[in-house]
Write a protein that holds these residues in place. Structure first.
Motif, short mmCIF file in Angstrom:
data_model
loop_
_atom_site.label_atom_id
_atom_site.label_comp_id
_atom_site.label_asym_id
_atom_site.label_seq_id
_atom_site.Cartn_x
_atom_site.Cartn_y
_atom_site.Cartn_z
N LYS A 118 0.84 -1.21 0.00
CA LYS A 118 0.00 0.00 0.00
C LYS A 118 0.88 1.26 0.00
CE LYS A 118 -3.76 -2.15 2.66
NZ LYS A 118 -4.41 -2.19 3.97
N ALA A 119 1.94 1.22 0.78
CA ALA A 119 2.83 2.39 0.87
C ALA A 119 3.52 2.66 -0.47
CB ALA A 119 3.87 2.16 1.97
N LEU A 120 3.89 1.59 -1.16
CA LEU A 120 4.57 1.76 -2.44
C LEU A 120 3.62 2.34 -3.50
CD1 LEU A 120 6.66 -1.54 -2.48
CD2 LEU A 120 7.54 0.78 -2.24
N ALA A 121 2.33 2.04 -3.35
CA ALA A 121 1.35 2.52 -4.33
C ALA A 121 0.85 3.93 -4.02
CB ALA A 121 0.16 1.54 -4.36
N ASP A 122 1.21 4.47 -2.87
CA ASP A 122 0.69 5.77 -2.44
C ASP A 122 1.85 6.66 -2.03
OD1 ASP A 122 -0.45 7.93 -1.21
OD2 ASP A 122 -1.52 6.79 0.33
N LYS A 123 2.21 7.61 -2.88
CA LYS A 123 3.39 8.43 -2.62
C LYS A 123 3.23 9.37 -1.42
CE LYS A 123 6.17 8.88 -6.64
NZ LYS A 123 6.83 9.93 -7.42
N SER A 124 1.99 9.55 -0.97
CA SER A 124 1.80 10.43 0.19
C SER A 124 1.98 9.67 1.51
CB SER A 124 0.40 11.07 0.15
OG SER A 124 -0.59 10.09 0.40
N TRP A 125 2.10 8.35 1.42
CA TRP A 125 2.20 7.49 2.61
C TRP A 125 3.54 7.70 3.31
CZ3 TRP A 125 -0.78 2.69 3.77
CH2 TRP A 125 -0.22 1.93 4.80
N THR A 126 3.48 7.97 4.61
CA THR A 126 4.69 7.98 5.44
C THR A 126 4.32 7.60 6.86
OG1 THR A 126 6.43 9.34 6.44
CG2 THR A 126 4.43 10.49 5.72
N ALA A 127 5.22 6.89 7.51
CA ALA A 127 5.01 6.49 8.91
C ALA A 127 5.42 7.59 9.88
CB ALA A 127 5.82 5.22 9.20
N VAL A 128 6.10 8.61 9.35
CA VAL A 128 6.63 9.68 10.22
C VAL A 128 6.37 11.04 9.59
CG1 VAL A 128 8.34 8.27 11.44
CG2 VAL A 128 8.94 9.25 9.23
N ALA A 129 5.11 11.39 9.48
CA ALA A 129 4.73 12.64 8.81
C ALA A 129 5.40 13.86 9.44
CB ALA A 129 3.21 12.80 8.85
N ASP A 130 5.64 13.80 10.75
CA ASP A 130 6.24 14.95 11.44
C ASP A 130 7.73 15.11 11.14
OD1 ASP A 130 6.65 12.51 12.82
OD2 ASP A 130 7.15 13.58 14.67
N LYS A 131 8.33 14.12 10.46
CA LYS A 131 9.78 14.18 10.24
C LYS A 131 10.15 14.29 8.77
CE LYS A 131 10.79 11.50 14.39
NZ LYS A 131 9.38 11.43 14.85
#
Ligand SMILES: [Mg+2]
Length: 293
Positions: free
Chosen positions: A72-85
């Motif tokens: 899912k993360a590879l298919a969605d460029k906005s995906w991040t586990a650490v948005a604050d960083k």
């Protein structure tokens, strides 16, 4: 008084052995031998992690879930586990996974078993000897998942609180087991590797996020995900409530009943207390059911 006390204890012991002998189907010798096995707070957790299919199935499930989430993360460029960083424009950065090592990817059960069988406890110096023995094994499911991730071009960063002096032994152990290592990139980030890199991990996670879109964080301890996760049992529960959206999505927690910040939280993090005092505080942290009379 001391003498009569001792005699009382002896009498109670004799009665206990007699009772065990009477009740044992295996006979008196087996009953007496069984009574000699010393108790160890680490035993059940280690037996579960080292011998049970239940543990293997649990962690295998989690790595399969991690693979689903990585897709899912590879298919969605906005995906991040650490948005604050992540910096501006992180959507176009290469993808990485940040994972802890011990009891997340590396199984150190032979070390825990050694503590139990020798009747001793963790020591920092001996731990370095253990790391240099390069005898850690892979947690079931870890290699298959990380090899899949590497095949998709994902860089894996191993962020561990093993010490810098343990780096060579750690890398050799990882290579021996076949964990993916990216050539030309220092992907093993240990405590003390750089100025300011202490036990807290957020600085190292932020270091990775400068150049990578972090798809997943993986660990077995709250501190593998956030520096805000220490403290009291109440603080940890608050953090858990506030971080609900991450668990099972972009943060994957592995089970570790052998050790971790969950244990020290139960006795206020005070390792100067005796084992008996710590054990009592752990019991006091429980909320027991009281049977009706
Ligand atoms: Mg760990």
């Amino acid at each position: 008084m001391r003498l009569s006390s001792s005699r009382f204890c002896l009498t109670v012991s004799a009665l206990a052995v007699a009772a065990a002998t009477t009740l044992s189907l295996a006979g008196p010798v087996a009953a007496q031998d069984a009574a000699k096995v010393p108790q160890d707070d680490l035993l059940n957790a280690t037996v579960w992690m080292e011998t049970s299919v239940e543990y293997k199935a649990t962690v295998t499930q989690l790595f399969k879930q991690a693979q689903t989430q990585l897709d899912k993360a590879l298919a969605d460029k906005s995906w991040t586990a650490v948005a604050d960083k992540e910096p501006a424009g992180y959507e176009d950065l290469p993808v990485a996974i940040v994972s802890d090592l011990d009891e997340t990817l590396l199984d150190n059960g032979n070390y825990e078993a050694s503590l139990i069988t020798r009747g001793t406890s963790y020591s920092s110096k001996e731990w370095t000897d253990y790391v240099n023995s390069q005898t850690s094994e892979a947690v079931p499911g870890a290699l298959a998942f990380l090899k899949y991730a590497a095949s998709k071009g994902v860089t894996i960063f191993y962020v561990s609180n093993r010490k810098s002096i343990e780096k060579d032994g750690t890398i050799a152990n990882l290579k021996k087991l076949g964990f993916p290592m990216t050539e030309g990139v220092d992907t093993v980030l240990l405590k003390g590797d750089q100025e300011g890199w202490g036990s807290d991990k957020e600085s190292r996670i932020a270091f990775v996020a400068q150049k990578y879109r972090v798809a997943l964080l993986m660990g077995d301890n709250l501190g593998d995900f956030s520096d805000a996760a220490g403290g009291s049992l109440e603080d940890r529960d608050e953090f858990f409530k506030a971080s609900q959206d991450h668990w099972g999505k972009d943060w994957i927690m592995m089970p570790n009943p052998e050790y971790g910040s969950w244990e020290s939280a139960a006795f206020g993090g005070d390792w100067s207390k005796s084992p008996d005092e710590r054990r009592q505080m752990k019991k006091d942290a429980l909320k027991p059911w009281t049977p009706a009379k």
